[in-house]
Design a protein around this motif. Sequence first.
Motif, PDB file in Angstrom:
ATOM      1  N   ALA A 184      -2.038   9.196  -3.364  1.00 49.91           N
ATOM      2  CA  ALA A 184      -2.616   9.223  -5.153  1.00 49.91           C
ATOM      3  C   ALA A 184      -2.102   8.690  -6.337  1.00 49.91           C
ATOM      4  O   ALA A 184      -0.786   9.127  -6.494  1.00 49.91           O
ATOM      5  N   PRO A 185      -2.497   6.802  -6.443  1.00 52.81           N
ATOM      6  CA  PRO A 185      -2.153   6.311  -7.651  1.00 52.81           C
ATOM      7  C   PRO A 185      -1.517   7.375  -9.055  1.00 52.81           C
ATOM      8  O   PRO A 185      -0.619   6.472  -9.522  1.00 52.81           O
ATOM      9  N   ASN A 186      -1.940   8.417  -9.709  1.00 50.74           N
ATOM     10  CA  ASN A 186      -1.560   9.184 -10.147  1.00 50.74           C
ATOM     11  C   ASN A 186      -0.745  10.054 -10.466  1.00 50.74           C
ATOM     12  O   ASN A 186      -0.352  10.873 -10.943  1.00 50.74           O
ATOM     13  N   ARG A 187      -0.200   9.832  -9.142  1.00 47.05           N
ATOM     14  CA  ARG A 187       1.337  11.186  -8.787  1.00 47.05           C
ATOM     15  C   ARG A 187       2.225  10.427  -9.808  1.00 47.05           C
ATOM     16  O   ARG A 187       2.286   9.129  -9.451  1.00 47.05           O
ATOM     17  N   ASN A 188       2.900  11.439 -10.079  1.00 43.58           N
ATOM     18  CA  ASN A 188       4.563  11.241 -10.620  1.00 43.58           C
ATOM     19  C   ASN A 188       5.614  10.555  -9.186  1.00 43.58           C
ATOM     20  O   ASN A 188       5.438  11.663  -8.332  1.00 43.58           O
ATOM     21  N   VAL A 189       6.193   9.793  -9.455  1.00 41.76           N
ATOM     22  CA  VAL A 189       6.953   9.207  -8.302  1.00 41.76           C
ATOM     23  C   VAL A 189       8.360  10.044  -8.026  1.00 41.76           C
ATOM     24  O   VAL A 189       9.094   9.963  -9.528  1.00 41.76           O
ATOM     25  N   SER A 190       8.915  11.032  -7.694  1.00 38.68           N
ATOM     26  CA  SER A 190       9.835  11.650  -7.596  1.00 38.68           C
ATOM     27  C   SER A 190      11.647  10.872  -6.942  1.00 38.68           C
ATOM     28  O   SER A 190      12.746  11.289  -6.694  1.00 38.68           O
ATOM     29  N   GLY A 191      10.666  10.041  -5.559  1.00 44.27           N
ATOM     30  CA  GLY A 191      12.084   8.894  -5.557  1.00 44.27           C
ATOM     31  C   GLY A 191      11.151   7.497  -4.357  1.00 44.27           C
ATOM     32  O   GLY A 191       9.821   7.614  -4.182  1.00 44.27           O
ATOM     33  N   ILE A 192      11.943   6.803  -3.981  1.00 46.31           N
ATOM     34  CA  ILE A 192      11.431   5.546  -3.537  1.00 46.31           C
ATOM     35  C   ILE A 192      11.786   5.678  -2.089  1.00 46.31           C
ATOM     36  O   ILE A 192      13.322   5.423  -2.342  1.00 46.31           O
ATOM     37  N   LEU A 193      11.498   5.520  -0.898  1.00 45.73           N
ATOM     38  CA  LEU A 193      11.821   5.323  -0.023  1.00 45.73           C
ATOM     39  C   LEU A 193      11.795   3.947   0.999  1.00 45.73           C
ATOM     40  O   LEU A 193      10.992   3.717   0.342  1.00 45.73           O
ATOM     41  N   VAL A 194      12.694   2.806   1.170  1.00 46.94           N
ATOM     42  CA  VAL A 194      12.345   1.555   1.201  1.00 46.94           C
ATOM     43  C   VAL A 194      12.602   1.354   2.776  1.00 46.94           C
ATOM     44  O   VAL A 194      14.040   1.709   3.434  1.00 46.94           O
ATOM     45  N   CYS A 195      11.566   1.060   3.390  1.00 45.77           N
ATOM     46  CA  CYS A 195      12.101   1.291   4.690  1.00 45.77           C
ATOM     47  C   CYS A 195      11.494  -0.512   5.631  1.00 45.77           C
ATOM     48  O   CYS A 195      10.344  -0.935   4.951  1.00 45.77           O
ATOM     49  N   HIS A 196      11.333  -1.034   6.928  1.00 45.29           N
ATOM     50  CA  HIS A 196      10.914  -1.787   7.594  1.00 45.29           C
ATOM     51  C   HIS A 196       8.972  -1.465   7.926  1.00 45.29           C
ATOM     52  O   HIS A 196       8.651  -2.152   7.518  1.00 45.29           O
ATOM     53  N   ASP A 197       9.080  -0.454   8.481  1.00 45.43           N
ATOM     54  CA  ASP A 197       8.128   0.357   9.092  1.00 45.43           C
ATOM     55  C   ASP A 197       7.854   1.947   9.020  1.00 45.43           C
ATOM     56  O   ASP A 197       8.915   2.468   9.168  1.00 45.43           O
ATOM     57  N   ALA A 198       6.830   1.977   8.392  1.00 45.72           N
ATOM     58  CA  ALA A 198       6.998   3.644   7.916  1.00 45.72           C
ATOM     59  C   ALA A 198       6.229   4.602   9.014  1.00 45.72           C
ATOM     60  O   ALA A 198       4.918   4.884   8.679  1.00 45.72           O
ATOM     61  N   LEU A 199       7.504   4.428   9.745  1.00 47.29           N
ATOM     62  CA  LEU A 199       6.934   5.745  11.315  1.00 47.29           C
ATOM     63  C   LEU A 199       6.896   6.706  11.034  1.00 47.29           C
ATOM     64  O   LEU A 199       7.394   8.107   9.983  1.00 47.29           O
ATOM     65  N   LYS A 200       6.879   8.075  11.778  1.00 48.14           N
ATOM     66  CA  LYS A 200       6.461   8.981  11.520  1.00 48.14           C
ATOM     67  C   LYS A 200       7.911   9.968  11.595  1.00 48.14           C
ATOM     68  O   LYS A 200       8.447  10.392  10.348  1.00 48.14           O
ATOM     69  N   ASN A 201       9.285   9.200  12.130  1.00 50.87           N
ATOM     70  CA  ASN A 201      10.992   9.647  11.592  1.00 50.87           C
ATOM     71  C   ASN A 201      10.870   9.158  10.709  1.00 50.87           C
ATOM     72  O   ASN A 201      11.706   9.658   9.582  1.00 50.87           O
ATOM     73  N   VAL A 202      10.021   7.683  10.190  1.00 52.20           N
ATOM     74  CA  VAL A 202      10.804   7.174   8.176  1.00 52.20           C
ATOM     75  C   VAL A 202      10.026   8.743   7.262  1.00 52.20           C
ATOM     76  O   VAL A 202       9.955   8.621   6.210  1.00 52.20           O
ATOM     77  N   VAL A 203       8.311   8.349   7.653  1.00 48.69           N
ATOM     78  CA  VAL A 203       8.008   9.599   6.543  1.00 48.69           C
ATOM     79  C   VAL A 203       8.836  10.919   6.960  1.00 48.69           C
ATOM     80  O   VAL A 203       8.848  11.966   5.416  1.00 48.69           O
ATOM     81  N   ASP A 204       9.413  11.431   7.635  1.00 43.46           N
ATOM     82  CA  ASP A 204      10.157  12.648   7.756  1.00 43.46           C
ATOM     83  C   ASP A 204      11.586  12.475   6.920  1.00 43.46           C
ATOM     84  O   ASP A 204      12.133  13.363   6.008  1.00 43.46           O
ATOM     85  N   GLU A 205      11.260  11.241   7.082  1.00 43.39           N
ATOM     86  CA  GLU A 205      13.375  10.722   6.003  1.00 43.39           C
ATOM     87  C   GLU A 205      13.126  11.156   5.143  1.00 43.39           C
ATOM     88  O   GLU A 205      13.049  12.020   3.903  1.00 43.39           O
ATOM     89  N   ALA A 206      12.151  10.456   4.239  1.00 40.17           N
ATOM     90  CA  ALA A 206      11.100  10.803   2.622  1.00 40.17           C
ATOM     91  C   ALA A 206      11.367  12.016   1.917  1.00 40.17           C
ATOM     92  O   ALA A 206      11.700  12.347   1.181  1.00 40.17           O
ATOM     93  N   ILE A 207      10.375  12.820   2.576  1.00 34.73           N
ATOM     94  CA  ILE A 207       9.800  14.041   2.474  1.00 34.73           C
ATOM     95  C   ILE A 207      11.826  15.025   2.817  1.00 34.73           C
ATOM     96  O   ILE A 207      11.653  15.182   1.411  1.00 34.73           O
ATOM     97  N   GLU A 208      12.599  14.599   3.583  1.00 35.73           N
ATOM     98  CA  GLU A 208      14.360  15.119   3.540  1.00 35.73           C
ATOM     99  C   GLU A 208      14.043  14.190   2.351  1.00 35.73           C
ATOM    100  O   GLU A 208      15.159  14.962   1.385  1.00 35.73           O
ATOM    101  N   LYS A 209      14.465  13.246   1.725  1.00 39.55           N
ATOM    102  CA  LYS A 209      15.254  12.759   0.604  1.00 39.55           C
ATOM    103  C   LYS A 209      14.027  12.911  -0.276  1.00 39.55           C
ATOM    104  O   LYS A 209      15.006  12.648  -1.722  1.00 39.55           O
ATOM    105  N   ASN A 210      13.171  13.597  -0.448  1.00 38.99           N
ATOM    106  CA  ASN A 210      12.539  13.730  -2.028  1.00 38.99           C
ATOM    107  C   ASN A 210      12.157  12.875  -2.518  1.00 38.99           C
ATOM    108  O   ASN A 210      11.891  13.011  -3.148  1.00 38.99           O
ATOM    109  N   CYS A 211      11.662  11.489  -1.362  1.00 37.19           N
ATOM    110  CA  CYS A 211      10.659  10.319  -1.809  1.00 37.19           C
ATOM    111  C   CYS A 211       9.479  10.727  -1.326  1.00 37.19           C
ATOM    112  O   CYS A 211       9.053  10.455  -0.614  1.00 37.19           O
ATOM    113  N   ASN A 212       8.710  10.569  -2.497  1.00 40.68           N
ATOM    114  CA  ASN A 212       7.084  10.473  -2.050  1.00 40.68           C
ATOM    115  C   ASN A 212       6.544   9.266  -2.082  1.00 40.68           C
ATOM    116  O   ASN A 212       5.110   9.254  -2.549  1.00 40.68           O
ATOM    117  N   LEU A 213       7.317   8.370  -2.486  1.00 42.78           N
ATOM    118  CA  LEU A 213       6.181   7.024  -2.009  1.00 42.78           C
ATOM    119  C   LEU A 213       7.339   6.277  -1.247  1.00 42.78           C
ATOM    120  O   LEU A 213       8.767   5.500  -1.703  1.00 42.78           O
TER     121      LEU A 213
END
Length: 365
Positions: free
Chosen positions: A31-60
């Motif tokens: 959702a583009p109107n959601r506030n950003v809590s943190g950003i995770l930068v990666c090469h490929d957004a695979l499931k394990n990277v999404v898990d890492e984003a959730i753990e680090k409280n990064c919603n982008l």
Amino acid sequence: MTISEVILKIEKRIPLQQAEDFDNVGLLCGAPNRNVSGILVCHDALKNVVDEAIEKNCNLIVCFHPIIFSGLKSLTGKNYVERAVLKAIENKVAIYAVHTAWDNDFFGVNAGICNQLGLKDVKILQPKKNNLKQLTVFVPRDYSEKVKEALFSAGAGSIGFYDECSFTLNGNGTFRPIEGSSPFSGQQNIRENADEDMISVIFEDYKQGQIVSAMKSAHPYEEVAHQIYSLDNDNHHSGLGMYGELEEEMEEKEFLKFVKEKFNLEIIKHSDFTGKKIKRVGVLGGSGASGIQSALSKKCDAYLTGDIKYHDYFLAESKMLICDIGHYESEQFVTQQLFEILSQKFSTFAISKSFEKTNPVNYFI
């Protein structure tokens, strides 16, 4: 700051209009109107990277490769793409991809390869075609600077590493206001002679709307006389691949050892040795067989890329050393590049680099 506000800032630095037509760049989910809590930068957004984003409280997640490339018809988790996207959506994590917009950037993927090799006098290997236009507008001389400032602010007048470039020619313009007009100067049905400047600027075609709008807002006339031309000029500061010169020429085997060390490689696949020393080197991150002929035409002694097929090696014609260093390996600096850009632009929330493995290729030596 919302996701859409973050994206606007990213796209001022990496315009998506630089991407290839076939590509799927931009906001892939979220959702583009959601506030950003943190950003995770990666090469490929695979499931394990999404898990890492959730753990680090990064919603982008800002990634290089788009996880969604062809049209999704369902989201049931039946493959690695759907599992990653489903996980992101369920946990309100947005995914944004830059891919060939960064490939085509002068300071992007291929600049990272050139920097690692220490290449000098670098140039674009395959400049983008037919994306430059020229605007000519006629302005009352007293308003000339105001209109130029508006044009520059909207992105006109950038040529390579120079901005606010224009050409102005002074002359005499005529017009006759007729019934229905509300002229800035002069009277209806009487020809007016005006001291005017003709201003010319060059711009990239995707900026046309904002530039014309800015021009009209700053211009005093009711009807703004202007022309826009498409140019045949190549854009030598945007395009795929790069080439440049090594500090010192090397023997071919010495060059391959140098590349292995710089890119931390296990192996390099290459064409037959040519017997020539290596001085001029072409590069194209990712799958770059399409750049072989361009590298040959630029008289490169060696060409580095990934995903070279069997028959592609014959294209060397004993004139150039073709080196397949691997798809991921040629793009390995992308995450750091994007991390540095985002860290400079955003200081109000956390920017993290993913440490999850996304390269699917392994070697048994």
